[in-house]
Design an enzyme around this catalytic site. Structure first.
Site, mmCIF file in Angstrom:
data_model
loop_
_atom_site.group_PDB
_atom_site.id
_atom_site.type_symbol
_atom_site.label_atom_id
_atom_site.label_comp_id
_atom_site.label_asym_id
_atom_site.label_seq_id
_atom_site.Cartn_x
_atom_site.Cartn_y
_atom_site.Cartn_z
ATOM 1 N N SER A 258 -57.817 30.539 -23.701
ATOM 2 C CA SER A 258 -59.155 31.068 -24.115
ATOM 3 C C SER A 258 -60.159 30.695 -23.186
ATOM 4 O O SER A 258 -60.051 29.880 -22.241
ATOM 5 C CB SER A 258 -59.582 30.784 -25.522
ATOM 6 O OG SER A 258 -59.761 29.434 -25.621
ATOM 7 N N LYS A 259 -61.536 31.247 -23.434
ATOM 8 C CA LYS A 259 -62.501 31.202 -22.355
ATOM 9 C C LYS A 259 -62.737 29.657 -22.175
ATOM 10 O O LYS A 259 -63.168 29.209 -20.984
ATOM 11 C CB LYS A 259 -63.961 31.779 -23.114
ATOM 12 C CG LYS A 259 -64.000 33.240 -22.557
ATOM 13 C CD LYS A 259 -64.199 34.032 -23.978
ATOM 14 C CE LYS A 259 -63.011 34.284 -24.473
ATOM 15 N NZ LYS A 259 -62.786 34.869 -26.000
ATOM 16 N N ARG A 260 -62.420 28.810 -23.247
ATOM 17 C CA ARG A 260 -62.807 27.270 -23.010
ATOM 18 C C ARG A 260 -61.896 26.555 -21.784
ATOM 19 O O ARG A 260 -61.981 25.429 -21.637
ATOM 20 C CB ARG A 260 -63.116 26.448 -24.203
ATOM 21 C CG ARG A 260 -61.634 26.474 -25.153
ATOM 22 C CD ARG A 260 -61.660 25.900 -26.312
ATOM 23 N NE ARG A 260 -60.749 25.992 -27.063
ATOM 24 C CZ ARG A 260 -59.679 25.455 -26.901
ATOM 25 N NH1 ARG A 260 -59.660 24.336 -26.041
ATOM 26 N NH2 ARG A 260 -58.231 25.548 -27.617
ATOM 27 N N GLY A 262 -61.616 28.091 -19.111
ATOM 28 C CA GLY A 262 -61.882 28.348 -17.829
ATOM 29 C C GLY A 262 -61.787 30.093 -17.681
ATOM 30 O O GLY A 262 -61.955 30.616 -18.956
#
Length: 484
Positions: A258-260, A262
RNA sequence: GGUCCCAUCGUCUAGUGGUUAGGACGCUGGCCUCUCACGCCGGAAACCGGGGUUCAACUCCCCGUGGGACUACCA
């Protein structure tokens, strides 16, 4: 006679194209190209609240950028051909689903369910509390005609549920082998929602059958769904396609990527300056292997050597460092003229006006810094030394320039340049030679001061080449600045 | 909880009963070199555990353990 192979990529346009989905698309595409089959795009936009046209357009751009060309799919612009099995958007196939629902209704394989979401949720909670498996218990399964009419009169719109018969479901998975599911735990599932939209498992089965899909290659997250879909194939009397469920991609912590972690969408990697060839190559490599342990392959080679049997069954962690390594290799191997073209948007963004820069000169610059680049977006930090005579000096460079000996080197070098008559080619070696003789400096103590003065940094490409690019006038300016 | 999938260096993987368990990223030592990068040469680093089967298990079987998916009127 073998049927012509047809595979599809069937995303829902509810967000940017995730690399995981891109990998699924890639597998399908490689499989199609490898076998001379057709690669089809189907848009699964039956969730009105989450789907958006902008994401669909975005999807087309990403697929095109990646080089995954379609044989059939919904037409957005003339560059994407339509096929004979359309429409390719589920929202445009609603009548088809209705007709198929009707068949099952007539055969008494489905029934209308009038439960509200609240009622279903309460049932769920009650089951969980009593430590039983949460599932639909079939409240509306045996409603009489009168009871149904009564609910209709209350204004309730029914969804339709498939009557699940307890059974063991078996099928062969091309990647995983023999699959076997105990169907006893599956509750009657919704195939048509009360708003008239088909549920996923229902629509896929109908579409895959009607579109003559021969192989369904998709993520492992659909493995359990396959059991439900097999029931539907049986109910319709359709011959199921061959399934192949590949493993999923995870982040460093083995959690869903997921976005966290990167960048996760194709668009983000593009903006970062990842080359499409590198991304494709990396995605193909992730959870897979090619003959002789080869890791760097062109699209043609990947297609040639691709085989589902060689894709791994276990999940893989997305390693951005390895992607970057691949990207750097693709950048280095890129012809400089091509690289300059690819770099153009990134140069513009970094504030370099590429349209007024001499093309030949720019080529030389890029040629020189090529091997330093990992992503295209870093370009600015490597080439700014060629553009600005009043650069910012780094701490290290400042220190080099502080010593007395360094000053002498700079002065000698500078003096020679001022009066020299040689052309640019011979100038630098001559000036170096002069500085060397006058000061007795050699090696590091000779070159570093000049490098620091000329570029403001202690690292960078070979000095003679740097000098040849910035030229005599700029060099003089910089030397003066550095000694003042 | 139920159903199902998976398990080799930190990471991606090769391996299909007998190997010094191979490669790649990353890490690291050296060479090249004014520096960085590139390139080249070397190093450390793995078969989840326990039972079987077998002359022989990383490889086959079972059981654990661990990770993951699904369990929605999302797909």
């Amino acid at each position: 006679m073998n049927k012509k192979i047809r595979v599809r990529f069937a995303p829902s346009p509810t967000g940017e194209l995730h690399v995981g989905n891109a990998r699924t698309a890639l597998f399908n595409w490689m499989f199609a190209r490898h076998s001379g089959g057709a690669f089809i795009l189907r848009i699964e936009d039956t969730d009105e609240s989450r789907s958006a046209l902008s994401y669909q357009i975005n999807l087309y751009e990403d697929l095109k950028w990646l080089g995954l060309d379609l044989d059939e799919g919904p037409q957005i612009d003339s560059s994407y051909a339509n096929g004979y099995y359309g429409p390719y958007k589920q929202s445009e196939r609603l009548d088809i689903y209705k007709n198929h629902l009707q068949k099952l209704v007539e055969e008494d394989l489905v029934y209308p369910c009038y439960c509200t979401e609240k009622e279903l949720e309460d049932e769920r909670q009650a089951l969980i509390l009593s430590k039983r498996m949460p599932r639909y218990m079939g409240k509306c399964r045996n409603l009489t005609g009168d009871e149904r009419k009564q609910r209709e009169n209350e204004g309730r719109r029914p969804s339709f549920r498939f009557k699940v018969q307890p059974q063991v479901i078996e099928f062969e998975d091309l990647i995983r082998g023999a699959m076997k599911f105990e169907g006893g735990a599956i509750g009657d599932f919704i195939i048509m929602r009360s708003n008239g939209m088909p549920a996923y498992n229902f629509a896929v089965v109908i579409d895959d059958h009607l579109m003559n899909i021969t192989h369904v290659i998709r993520g492992e997250d659909h493995l359990s769904n396959t059991a439900l879909q097999m029931m539907l194939y049986k109910a319709f009397g359709f011959e199921p396609p061959t399934f192949a469920h590949h493993s999923l991609i995870f982040g460093k912590d083995r959690a869903k990527l997921s976005k966290r972690h990167g960048s996760v969408s194709v668009g983000e990697f593009r903006k970062q300056g990842i080359l499409p060839e590198a991304l494709i190559n990396y995605l193909a490599l992730l959870g897979s292997s090619f003959t002789e342990g080869r890791e760097i392959l062109s699209c043609e080679e990947m297609v040639k050597y691709f085989s589902l049997e060689r894709t791994s069954k276990s999940g893989a962690i997305f390693d951005e460092e390895k992607l970057h390594w691949l990207n750097a290799i693709y950048i280095r191997n890129c012809k400089t003229e091509d690289l300059v073209e690819r770099l153009r948007p990134f140069l513009q963004q970094a504030g370099f006006k590429t349209d007024v820069i001499d093309a030949k000169w720019l080529n030389q610059v890029i040629e020189l810094v090529k091997t330093e680049l990992t992503t295209l977006s870093e370009i600015g930090s490597y080439i700014n030394i060629f553009f600005n005579d009043k650069y910012e000096m780094t701490e290290e460079a400042r220190k080099i320039l502080d010593s007395e000996k360094a000053r002498k080197v700079i002065i000698a070098f500078n003096e020679y340049l001022k009066t020299a008559k040689e052309n640019l080619q011979e100038l630098y070696p001559a000036a170096i030679k002069c500085a060397k003789e006058k000061t007795g400096a050699k090696g590091k103590e000779l070159f570093m001061p000049i490098r620091a003065a000329l570029t403001g940094k202690t690292t960078g490409p070979e000095l003679d080449k740097v000098f040849a690019i910035i030229g005599k006038e700029a060099a003089l300016k910089r030397l003066k600045l550095a000694t003042s």
